[in-house]
Design a protein around this motif. Structure first.
Motif, mmCIF file in Angstrom:
data_model
loop_
_atom_site.group_PDB
_atom_site.id
_atom_site.type_symbol
_atom_site.label_atom_id
_atom_site.label_comp_id
_atom_site.label_asym_id
_atom_site.label_seq_id
_atom_site.Cartn_x
_atom_site.Cartn_y
_atom_site.Cartn_z
ATOM 1 N N ALA A 87 0.852 -1.186 0.000
ATOM 2 C CA ALA A 87 0.000 0.000 0.000
ATOM 3 C C ALA A 87 0.883 1.229 0.000
ATOM 4 N N THR A 88 0.362 2.320 -0.551
ATOM 5 C CA THR A 88 1.108 3.574 -0.570
ATOM 6 C C THR A 88 0.395 4.604 0.298
ATOM 7 N N ARG A 89 1.178 5.496 0.909
ATOM 8 C CA ARG A 89 0.615 6.622 1.652
ATOM 9 C C ARG A 89 0.794 7.863 0.780
ATOM 10 N N PHE A 90 -0.301 8.315 0.199
ATOM 11 C CA PHE A 90 -0.266 9.380 -0.804
ATOM 12 C C PHE A 90 0.099 10.711 -0.170
ATOM 13 N N PHE A 91 1.073 11.409 -0.785
ATOM 14 C CA PHE A 91 1.501 12.701 -0.239
ATOM 15 C C PHE A 91 2.285 13.490 -1.289
ATOM 16 N N GLY A 92 2.107 14.812 -1.268
ATOM 17 C CA GLY A 92 2.948 15.713 -2.039
ATOM 18 C C GLY A 92 2.281 16.426 -3.189
ATOM 19 N N LEU A 93 1.078 16.031 -3.573
ATOM 20 C CA LEU A 93 0.408 16.695 -4.693
ATOM 21 C C LEU A 93 0.113 18.157 -4.375
ATOM 22 N N GLN A 94 -0.294 18.438 -3.152
ATOM 23 C CA GLN A 94 -0.617 19.822 -2.778
ATOM 24 C C GLN A 94 0.571 20.737 -2.997
ATOM 25 N N TYR A 95 1.766 20.254 -2.694
ATOM 26 C CA TYR A 95 2.976 21.050 -2.923
ATOM 27 C C TYR A 95 3.150 21.349 -4.408
ATOM 28 N N ILE A 96 2.997 20.345 -5.253
ATOM 29 C CA ILE A 96 3.179 20.526 -6.701
ATOM 30 C C ILE A 96 2.157 21.520 -7.242
ATOM 31 N N LEU A 97 0.912 21.360 -6.848
ATOM 32 C CA LEU A 97 -0.123 22.278 -7.319
ATOM 33 C C LEU A 97 0.123 23.698 -6.841
ATOM 34 N N ASP A 98 0.442 23.829 -5.567
ATOM 35 C CA ASP A 98 0.610 25.154 -4.968
ATOM 36 C C ASP A 98 1.822 25.882 -5.521
ATOM 37 N N LYS A 99 2.905 25.158 -5.702
ATOM 38 C CA LYS A 99 4.147 25.792 -6.142
ATOM 39 C C LYS A 99 4.185 26.053 -7.641
ATOM 40 N N TYR A 100 3.551 25.198 -8.419
ATOM 41 C CA TYR A 100 3.702 25.284 -9.865
ATOM 42 C C TYR A 100 2.392 25.563 -10.630
ATOM 43 N N LEU A 101 1.376 24.753 -10.403
ATOM 44 C CA LEU A 101 0.217 24.813 -11.286
ATOM 45 C C LEU A 101 -0.755 25.950 -10.982
ATOM 46 N N THR A 102 -0.485 26.721 -9.955
ATOM 47 C CA THR A 102 -1.288 27.923 -9.724
ATOM 48 C C THR A 102 -0.695 29.140 -10.436
ATOM 49 N N ARG A 103 0.445 28.980 -11.087
ATOM 50 C CA ARG A 103 1.014 30.069 -11.873
ATOM 51 C C ARG A 103 0.201 30.264 -13.156
ATOM 52 N N ARG A 104 0.171 31.483 -13.639
ATOM 53 C CA ARG A 104 -0.519 31.760 -14.899
ATOM 54 C C ARG A 104 0.479 31.770 -16.051
ATOM 55 N N VAL A 105 0.064 31.174 -17.140
ATOM 56 C CA VAL A 105 0.874 31.178 -18.358
ATOM 57 C C VAL A 105 0.708 32.531 -19.045
ATOM 58 N N THR A 106 1.819 33.118 -19.484
ATOM 59 C CA THR A 106 1.797 34.421 -20.160
ATOM 60 C C THR A 106 2.196 34.274 -21.624
ATOM 61 N N LYS A 107 1.911 35.317 -22.384
ATOM 62 C CA LYS A 107 2.332 35.322 -23.789
ATOM 63 C C LYS A 107 3.846 35.186 -23.888
ATOM 64 N N GLU A 108 4.561 35.798 -22.947
ATOM 65 C CA GLU A 108 6.021 35.686 -22.944
ATOM 66 C C GLU A 108 6.456 34.244 -22.737
ATOM 67 N N ASP A 109 5.733 33.517 -21.877
ATOM 68 C CA ASP A 109 6.019 32.092 -21.684
ATOM 69 C C ASP A 109 5.821 31.316 -22.982
ATOM 70 N N VAL A 110 4.714 31.602 -23.659
ATOM 71 C CA VAL A 110 4.395 30.896 -24.902
ATOM 72 C C VAL A 110 5.445 31.180 -25.972
ATOM 73 N N ASP A 111 5.812 32.433 -26.122
ATOM 74 C CA ASP A 111 6.816 32.801 -27.125
ATOM 75 C C ASP A 111 8.169 32.164 -26.819
ATOM 76 N N GLU A 112 8.540 32.181 -25.557
ATOM 77 C CA GLU A 112 9.815 31.577 -25.165
ATOM 78 C C GLU A 112 9.800 30.079 -25.437
ATOM 79 N N ALA A 113 8.721 29.413 -25.014
ATOM 80 C CA ALA A 113 8.630 27.967 -25.207
ATOM 81 C C ALA A 113 8.625 27.601 -26.681
ATOM 82 N N ARG A 114 7.908 28.375 -27.477
ATOM 83 C CA ARG A 114 7.866 28.095 -28.916
ATOM 84 C C ARG A 114 9.260 28.173 -29.521
ATOM 85 N N ALA A 115 9.996 29.230 -29.195
ATOM 86 C CA ALA A 115 11.336 29.405 -29.759
ATOM 87 C C ALA A 115 12.253 28.252 -29.369
#
Length: 462
Positions: free
Chosen positions: A45-73
């Motif tokens: 069995a696994t004891r689930f932990f750590g998703l809240q950290y990933i969501l809070d630190k990373y996935l609550t950021r907003r993607v910007t046009k600058e991000d899109v342009d940089e990633a595309r290049a």
């Protein structure tokens, strides 16, 4: 000079080939559903932990046009196609918020293997490929979950030993396995999230970065505790001829009534240090201080060295027999921090039991084996697509390789429920369900976290 790349650009936190997948799904695909599970491994069995950290630190950021342009290049220069219009839709239609919904079991929940732990689906029918794009990031929850799982299973071993041999099992257990792993991990982030995963199960740690993660992402004021302790340099800097003076200084600095301090004692000759320095020269001062001295062997075969240390200290400081008939050292204890893993812990506890000593006499410090000697295959984690909508019709998705039946993935819109006292994964053949009786929760939707658990709440689910 070549410009640096942003460290906060979410689009770039994926595997290269993901950028080509928007061109590979069937025409008319409007919905995808992926899930995370442990397909087996070291523990049942696994004891689930750590998703809240990933969501809070990373996935609550907003993607910007600058991000899109940089990633595309970068991605196009890297040799991959790039879904520019799709990412600009995230910016222009969704305000940079990711149109995803993530469901998960509550963190701290112990879930038998082969069950869904987390799921992800898109909320914008024009962007189904986002579900796969973030596999790379979301999959990393394997690490804190695996550390938390291993730590929990070792806790059960220690708990059983204490309940058999100690009158103070409840008080002793939270401090029996101490995290020594910070210097042995691959990064500061690993130390923080791995260290906090251990602190879901215990209260002892020398990994300060875990306190930062606990406070910033899990509302934990102080997630764990430590004690003053010596290292070899604080002993050997006195010189071999003054080893006893180094020990005496530590007793006088930290030997206060009710206090506890640890001293590594193998810099030269562990047996001599225990039998002469601690056992004769400093014994009266240690006893009169009212503190607890914790002697740390740090070389040699761990089970043998702990056995020797406990018996030698018993001969010098004496023992008291508890109500269960096991001996408890007076004034002193032992902590073993070298070569510790699940197997050596079991061996040491068995030796104590055979020799008639309570498990409360010894604590363990675990470093690399706690935070670093795990990988994604320790519990065989997988994140797989299991359902979709193509041309308006539901479609089950799965793989079933003839060469490895153990890798057959589930199909369906998955949920975790309890049936007849067991957790089981339920498989729906439609996206139109309200998940009756679900053990999972929607924790993230459209760029926003919907659930924030405290470390205290998570600990209570063990």
């Amino acid at each position: 000079m070549t410009p640096t790349l942003s460290t906060t650009n979410l689009i770039l936190d994926t595997d290269s080939y993901k950028s080509s997948h928007f061109l590979q799904y069937p025409a008319g695909t409007t919905r995808l559903f992926s899930y995370l599970e442990s397909r087996g491994g070291r523990y049942p069995a696994t004891r689930f932990f750590g998703l809240q950290y990933i969501l809070d630190k990373y996935l609550t950021r907003r993607v910007t046009k600058e991000d899109v342009d940089e990633a595309r290049a970068v991605i196009e220069a890297h040799g991959e196609p790039f879904p520019y219009e799709g990412w600009m839709r995230v910016v222009n239609v969704h305000g940079g918020k990711l149109p995803l919904e993530i469901r998960a079991v509550p963190e701290g929940t112990l879930v038998p293997i082969h069950n869904v732990l987390m799921s992800c689906t898109n909320t914008d029918p024009e962007l189904p490929w986002l579900v796969g794009w973030f596999e790379t990031m979301l999959m990393r929850v394997w690490y804190p979950t695996t550390v938390c799982t291993q730590s929990w299973h070792i806790r059960q071993i220690l708990k059983e030993a204490l309940e058999k041999t100690s009158d103070r099992a409840a008080e002793e257990l939270p401090f029996k396995l101490h995290d020594f792993g910070s210097r042995g991990v691959s990064s500061r982030e690993s130390a923080g999230i791995g260290g906090l995963a251990h602190l879901v199960n215990f209260l002892g740690s020398d990994t300060l970065e875990a306190l930062r993660v606990g406070r910033n992402h899990y509302a934990a004021d102080i997630a764990g505790f430590s004690i003053p302790a010596a290292e070899h340099s604080t002993i050997t800097s006195w010189g071999k001829e003054h080893e006893v003076d180094a020990y005496r200084n530590i007793v006088r600095q930290f030997g206060k009534k009710g206090g506890i301090f640890a001293v590594v004692s193998d810099s030269y000759d562990l047996k001599h240090a225990i039998n002469v320095h601690w056992g004769e020269t400093l014994r009266k001062e240690v006893e009169e201080s009212g503190a607890t001295l914790v002697v740390r062997p740090d070389s040699g075969d761990p089970p043998a060295m702990v056995r020797m240390a406990v018996n030698a200290l018993a001969a010098k400081y004496g023992t008291t027999t508890n109500s269960k008939g096991f001996k408890v050292l007076n004034t002193v204890r032992v902590i073993q921090g070298d070569g510790i893993d699940e197997d050596t812990i079991k061996q040491i506890l068995q030796n104590l039991f055979v020799d008639g000593y309570s498990a409360e006499n010894v604590a363990f410090g675990m470093g690399g084996a706690l935070l670093q000697k795990v990988d994604r295959d320790t519990q065989r984690f997988a994140y797989k697509a299991s359902a979709g909508v193509v041309d308006g019709e539901y479609r089950g998705i799965y793989k079933d390789p003839v060469t490895d039946p153990g890798k057959r993935s589930k199909d369906g819109v998955l949920d975790l429920v309890e049936e007849n006292g067991r957790m089981v994964t339920r498989q729906y053949r439609t996206f139109d369900t309200d998940f009756p009786g679900s053990l999972m929760r929607v924790v993230y939707r459209d760029g926003e976290m919907l659930v924030r658990d405290t470390l205290e709440e998570i600990r209570g689910r063990g």
